[in-house]
Design a protein around this motif. Structure first.
Motif, short mmCIF file in Angstrom:
data_model
loop_
_atom_site.label_atom_id
_atom_site.label_comp_id
_atom_site.label_asym_id
_atom_site.label_seq_id
_atom_site.Cartn_x
_atom_site.Cartn_y
_atom_site.Cartn_z
N CYS A 168 27.80 -13.80 28.65
CA CYS A 168 27.65 -12.34 28.66
C CYS A 168 28.99 -11.69 29.02
N ASP A 169 29.67 -12.25 30.01
CA ASP A 169 30.99 -11.73 30.39
C ASP A 169 31.97 -11.86 29.23
N PHE A 170 31.93 -12.99 28.52
CA PHE A 170 32.83 -13.21 27.39
C PHE A 170 32.63 -12.14 26.32
N TRP A 171 31.38 -11.94 25.91
CA TRP A 171 31.11 -10.97 24.85
C TRP A 171 31.34 -9.54 25.32
N SER A 172 31.12 -9.26 26.59
CA SER A 172 31.42 -7.95 27.13
C SER A 172 32.92 -7.68 27.05
N ALA A 173 33.71 -8.67 27.43
CA ALA A 173 35.16 -8.52 27.36
C ALA A 173 35.63 -8.41 25.91
N THR A 174 35.01 -9.18 25.03
CA THR A 174 35.41 -9.20 23.62
C THR A 174 35.08 -7.90 22.91
N LEU A 175 33.88 -7.38 23.14
CA LEU A 175 33.42 -6.22 22.37
C LEU A 175 33.53 -4.89 23.11
N LEU A 176 33.40 -4.92 24.41
CA LEU A 176 33.45 -3.66 25.17
C LEU A 176 34.76 -3.50 25.94
N THR A 186 35.78 -4.96 28.54
CA THR A 186 35.72 -5.07 29.99
C THR A 186 36.62 -6.24 30.39
N SER A 187 36.87 -6.37 31.64
CA SER A 187 37.74 -7.46 32.09
C SER A 187 36.96 -8.49 32.90
N ARG A 188 35.67 -8.61 32.58
CA ARG A 188 34.82 -9.50 33.37
C ARG A 188 35.04 -10.98 33.10
N TYR A 189 35.43 -11.33 31.89
CA TYR A 189 35.54 -12.75 31.55
C TYR A 189 36.86 -13.32 32.06
N GLU A 190 36.72 -14.38 32.81
CA GLU A 190 37.89 -15.15 33.23
C GLU A 190 37.63 -16.59 32.84
N GLY A 191 38.43 -17.09 31.99
CA GLY A 191 38.22 -18.47 31.57
C GLY A 191 38.97 -18.77 30.30
N ARG A 192 38.83 -19.99 29.89
CA ARG A 192 39.45 -20.46 28.66
C ARG A 192 38.35 -21.13 27.85
N PRO A 193 37.86 -20.47 26.82
CA PRO A 193 36.71 -21.01 26.10
C PRO A 193 37.03 -22.23 25.22
N LEU A 194 38.29 -22.41 24.85
CA LEU A 194 38.61 -23.49 23.92
C LEU A 194 38.52 -24.89 24.52
N PRO A 195 39.08 -25.19 25.69
CA PRO A 195 39.10 -26.58 26.17
C PRO A 195 37.75 -27.30 26.18
#
Length: 134
Positions: free
Chosen positions: A45-53, A55-64
């Motif tokens: 949810c944080d990832f998509w919020s940061a991606t589309l809205l 926001t700065s909620r997502y902290e992470g690296r989704p690729l590894p």
């Protein structure tokens, strides 16, 4: 209107589909313990919020984590995209579903390139998956 509630609905609805999918379910079940699902869903949810809205909620690296999945390939990405498309079309108005899909297709393409690169495979022939091609 795209908001946090819609993102929550998409993420939770999508992962309900993933968890019961014959192809993708076992991959997720082998990597996410049952008690870790709430944390994973909150992170998505944080990832998509940061991606589309923005926001700065997502902290992470989704690729590894994706690079660590042996045998991850075209069939998996196409299945992921088909399930995602079905979810956003079911939950979102058409324009918002299109926005979700645009981002999902871009993410899938970058991940496909990264997976090939990490395996020292050529990326020359990797074309973006289009929604029409699913």
């Amino acid at each position: 209107m795209l908001d946090e509630a819609m993102i929550h609905g998409v993420v939770h609805g999508f992962y309900d589909e993933i968890r019961s999918d014959e192809l993708l379910g076992p991959i997720f079940q082998s990597r996410i313990d049952p008690d870790e699902w709430p944390r994973h869903l909150a992170k998505m949810c944080d990832f998509w919020s940061a991606t589309l809205l923005r926001t700065s909620r997502y902290e992470g690296r989704p690729l590894p984590p994706h690079l660590a999945i042996p045998g991850l390939g075209e069939t998996h990405f196409r299945r992921w995209l088909k399930l995602f498309r079905a979810t956003v079309r079911r939950i979102c108005p058409p324009k918002i579903a299109a926005l979700f899909m645009d981002r999902a297709l871009r993410i899938a393409h970058s991940f496909r390139l990264a997976v090939a690169f990490s395996r020292s495979e050529t990326t020359i022939d990797i074309e973006p998956i289009t929604e029409e091609g699913l």
